[in-house]
Write a protein that holds these residues in place. Structure first.
Motif, PDB file in Angstrom:
ATOM      1  N   ASP A  28      10.084  25.751  12.754  1.00 16.93           N
ATOM      2  CA  ASP A  28      10.871  26.755  12.043  1.00 16.93           C
ATOM      3  C   ASP A  28      12.240  26.157  11.720  1.00 16.93           C
ATOM      4  OD1 ASP A  28      12.525  26.984  14.326  1.00 16.93           O
ATOM      5  OD2 ASP A  28      11.457  28.742  15.072  1.00 16.93           O
ATOM      6  N   SER A  29      13.085  26.938  11.067  1.00 13.11           N
ATOM      7  CA  SER A  29      14.341  26.386  10.542  1.00 13.11           C
ATOM      8  C   SER A  29      15.228  25.805  11.635  1.00 13.11           C
ATOM      9  CB  SER A  29      15.098  27.447   9.745  1.00 13.11           C
ATOM     10  OG  SER A  29      15.385  28.575  10.553  1.00 13.11           O
ATOM     11  N   PHE A  30      15.381  26.532  12.748  1.00 13.43           N
ATOM     12  CA  PHE A  30      16.289  26.056  13.790  1.00 13.43           C
ATOM     13  C   PHE A  30      15.658  24.926  14.590  1.00 13.43           C
ATOM     14  CE2 PHE A  30      19.072  26.575  17.600  1.00 13.43           C
ATOM     15  CZ  PHE A  30      20.258  26.262  16.939  1.00 13.43           C
ATOM     16  N   GLN A  31      14.347  24.986  14.835  1.00 16.00           N
ATOM     17  CA  GLN A  31      13.668  23.876  15.501  1.00 16.00           C
ATOM     18  C   GLN A  31      13.867  22.582  14.717  1.00 16.00           C
ATOM     19  OE1 GLN A  31       9.706  25.497  15.586  1.00 16.00           O
ATOM     20  NE2 GLN A  31       9.784  25.966  17.772  1.00 16.00           N
ATOM     21  N   LEU A  32      13.773  22.688  13.404  1.00 20.10           N
ATOM     22  CA  LEU A  32      13.895  21.495  12.573  1.00 20.10           C
ATOM     23  C   LEU A  32      15.319  20.953  12.545  1.00 20.10           C
ATOM     24  CD1 LEU A  32      11.553  22.445   9.602  1.00 20.10           C
ATOM     25  CD2 LEU A  32      11.101  20.848  11.472  1.00 20.10           C
ATOM     26  N   ALA A  33      16.291  21.852  12.502  1.00 17.57           N
ATOM     27  CA  ALA A  33      17.687  21.403  12.528  1.00 17.57           C
ATOM     28  C   ALA A  33      17.976  20.669  13.836  1.00 17.57           C
ATOM     29  CB  ALA A  33      18.626  22.588  12.350  1.00 17.57           C
ATOM     30  N   ASN A  34      17.423  21.179  14.921  1.00 16.42           N
ATOM     31  CA  ASN A  34      17.604  20.520  16.210  1.00 16.42           C
ATOM     32  C   ASN A  34      16.796  19.234  16.302  1.00 16.42           C
ATOM     33  OD1 ASN A  34      19.474  22.054  17.857  1.00 16.42           O
ATOM     34  ND2 ASN A  34      18.009  23.721  17.762  1.00 16.42           N
ATOM     35  N   ALA A  35      15.620  19.210  15.666  1.00 15.50           N
ATOM     36  CA  ALA A  35      14.808  17.995  15.671  1.00 15.50           C
ATOM     37  C   ALA A  35      15.562  16.846  15.025  1.00 15.50           C
ATOM     38  CB  ALA A  35      13.487  18.240  14.938  1.00 15.50           C
ATOM     39  N   ALA A  36      16.322  17.166  13.976  1.00 17.06           N
ATOM     40  CA  ALA A  36      17.091  16.126  13.292  1.00 17.06           C
ATOM     41  C   ALA A  36      18.118  15.492  14.231  1.00 17.06           C
ATOM     42  CB  ALA A  36      17.788  16.712  12.065  1.00 17.06           C
ATOM     43  N   LEU A  37      18.599  16.265  15.208  1.00 19.13           N
ATOM     44  CA  LEU A  37      19.588  15.738  16.149  1.00 19.13           C
ATOM     45  C   LEU A  37      19.004  14.648  17.033  1.00 19.13           C
ATOM     46  CD1 LEU A  37      21.378  19.053  17.274  1.00 19.13           C
ATOM     47  CD2 LEU A  37      21.964  17.503  15.399  1.00 19.13           C
ATOM     48  N   THR A  38      17.672  14.613  17.139  1.00 18.91           N
ATOM     49  CA  THR A  38      17.035  13.574  17.957  1.00 18.91           C
ATOM     50  C   THR A  38      16.922  12.257  17.205  1.00 18.91           C
ATOM     51  OG1 THR A  38      14.752  14.081  17.262  1.00 18.91           O
ATOM     52  CG2 THR A  38      15.663  15.380  19.076  1.00 18.91           C
ATOM     53  N   ARG A  39      17.336  12.251  15.943  1.00 18.08           N
ATOM     54  CA  ARG A  39      17.284  11.036  15.131  1.00 18.08           C
ATOM     55  C   ARG A  39      18.692  10.668  14.632  1.00 18.08           C
ATOM     56  NH1 ARG A  39      12.227   9.813  12.855  1.00 18.08           N
ATOM     57  NH2 ARG A  39      10.606  10.302  14.376  1.00 18.08           N
ATOM     58  N   PRO A  40      19.616  10.380  15.557  1.00 15.98           N
ATOM     59  CA  PRO A  40      20.997  10.076  15.125  1.00 15.98           C
ATOM     60  C   PRO A  40      21.089   8.808  14.282  1.00 15.98           C
ATOM     61  CG  PRO A  40      20.689   9.543  17.451  1.00 15.98           C
ATOM     62  CD  PRO A  40      19.463  10.282  17.015  1.00 15.98           C
ATOM     63  N   GLU A  41      20.059   7.950  14.370  1.00 11.45           N
ATOM     64  CA  GLU A  41      20.082   6.720  13.576  1.00 11.45           C
ATOM     65  C   GLU A  41      19.699   6.961  12.125  1.00 11.45           C
ATOM     66  OE1 GLU A  41      15.863   7.301  14.821  1.00 11.45           O
ATOM     67  OE2 GLU A  41      17.842   7.619  15.700  1.00 11.45           O
ATOM     68  N   ALA A  42      19.165   8.145  11.825  1.00 10.58           N
ATOM     69  CA  ALA A  42      18.730   8.441  10.459  1.00 10.58           C
ATOM     70  C   ALA A  42      19.936   8.626   9.541  1.00 10.58           C
ATOM     71  CB  ALA A  42      17.847   9.686  10.446  1.00 10.58           C
TER      72      ALA A  42
END
Length: 434
Positions: free
Chosen positions: A118-132
């Motif tokens: 969902d929207s918030f899960q995905l926003a938080n998922a992006a935080l696990t990829r700081p190298e992106a």
């Protein structure tokens, strides 16, 4: 099981050949066209629109973002060619890019996502990829804004099609909410009561613009999701005598009702009317003031559909999203967020029949993922979210190949000052625990 897009193509072809609707049918044969056709139509008309699908009848504000023309090479490419180009671009970019796919996205896009949620899960998922360096958000505009708020300044958040907005989010704009707030302050004042509770606390659903999240942050308010709305309302009631809840009336009503708030304490605020269409006493007696907004996908579900499902499938489990109207939620066996629905099906131990009241792409995907169950959408008409459907593999291939060439297109940025207040409201939500 074929994808929703494939089913729409087949239905539309059958309608054209036979001159009659196929069984079930789709809400618009225009869904079979490429989204770039809608982009061109809007450019020629000079008026934005949400496109065919559930939100087609919702008026789009003049400020609604519009997508420029997609290069012909992406429009004319076959699905197989687009797939090869997307895979090649992903391989070239490696960890420099991460693709996020919302539950409601079409399967043809979801297959390339690094994270689905969902929207918030995905926003938080992006935080696990700081190298992106780039976050490609295959969702809608407010989701990309939230990702930009939570990501680092060095990361670019990209929305493959700028026209992928949200009609519900657009139903509450910053000017209307500010005007509402001023009228409420005239009635309630600003002084807290003996218990220290202020007259009103603003609560915005995640499905809202960054400006409205910032409004809540600035005025002591908070953001909620469909999964934590109860906890957030309890937080707000501890600090305020009443709540102004926007933009989705149904999530607000269903959540407040479950907390024991009576319907006569939940007046509706229509921004086009003086005092929202209420008299002063109704507002003074209120516990939750509901904004006149809704999700056009979830508004399609009805009690009649539930009754038919129960008649056709005795023992069926009916699960609906809390954005559905109150009478639909009351008639269902349970109601919850997209994540709740997914987990409920995953937890079923024996073969079960489920009738689901949420967006068709997610329901279709769940049916394919759990073949031991019978899973179908309550609405027999295939009618996806109009704006989610604006994202197509052609746009995904385009933004990825532009990144490979060193160009960032369709970047979504939130003003620094707006970011700060919006992040405050989001952090309050994260700190609120059951």
């Amino acid at each position: 099981m074929s994808s929703v897009n494939t089913a729409i193509q087949l239905i539309t072809r059958e309608q054209a050949e036979k001159g009659a609707a196929a069984k079930g049918g789709t809400c618009s044969p225009a869904l079979a066209k490429g989204p770039w056709d809608y982009d061109l139509a809007e450019a020629l008309a000079g008026v934005p629109a949400y496109g065919p699908g559930a939100s087609s009848a919702d008026p789009a504000p003049a400020s609604t973002p519009r997508q420029g023309q997609l290069p012909d090479e992406y429009k004319l490419a076959s699905d197989a060619e687009l797939g090869e180009r997307i895979k090649a671009a992903k391989a070239t970019l490696g960890d420099r890019a991460v693709i996020l796919g919302h539950f409601y996205q079409r399967d043809e896009v979801i297959q390339y996502a690094d994270f689905v949620g969902d929207s918030f899960q995905l926003a938080n998922a992006a935080l696990t990829r700081p190298e992106a360096e780039a976050i490609i958000f295959c969702g809608v505009h407010f989701m990309a804004e939230t990702a930009d708020i939570l990501s680092t300044p060095e990361q670019a958040v990209i929305l493959p099609n700028l026209a992928a907005g949200c009609s519900m989010a657009d139903m509450a704009d910053a000017d209307s909410v500010e005007e509402c707030w001023e009228q409420l302050e005239e009635i309630f004042g600003t002084e807290p009561d003996a218990g220290g509770r202020v007259p009103v606390i603003p609560v915005t659903y995640m499905n809202s613009s960054a400006a409205l999240k910032a409004f809540c942050g600035e005025h002591g308010g908070i953001v909620c999701t469909s999964s934590n709305a109860r906890t957030v309302l309890e937080w707000a009631f501890q600090r305020g005598q009443r709540v102004l809840f926007f933009p989705d009336q149904h999530l607000g009503r269903n959540t407040a009702k479950a907390l024991g708030v009576s319907l006569d304490q939940m007046p509706m605020w229509n921004p086009r009317k003086d005092l929202g269409g209420n008299d002063q006493q109704a507002l003074l007696d209120s516990r939750v003031i509901l904004w006149h907004g809704f999700c056009s996908v979830h508004k399609r579900f009805s009690v009649a559909q539930i009754e038919k499902a129960r008649a056709d499938f005795p023992g069926v489990q009916v699960i609906v999203h809390p954005e559905c109207p109150m009478e639909v939620v009351d008639a269902a066996d349970s109601a919850g967020s997209t994540d709740f629905i997914k987990k409920a099906i995953a937890a079923a131990t024996g073969p079960t029949t489920f009738a689901i009241g949420t967006e068709i792409n997610m329901v279709n995907r769940l049916a394919a993922e759990y073949p031991q169950h019978t899973i179908f959408c309550l609405d027999p008409v295939i009618c996806p979210c109009s704006t989610m459907y604006r994202i197509h593999p052609g746009y995904l291939a385009w933004v990825l190949e532009e990144l490979v060439a060193g160009r960032v297109v369709n970047r979504i940025t939130v003003d620094h000052n707006v970011q700060a207040n919006a992040r405050t409201a989001l952090e309050r939500m994260l700190a609120a625990r059951p």
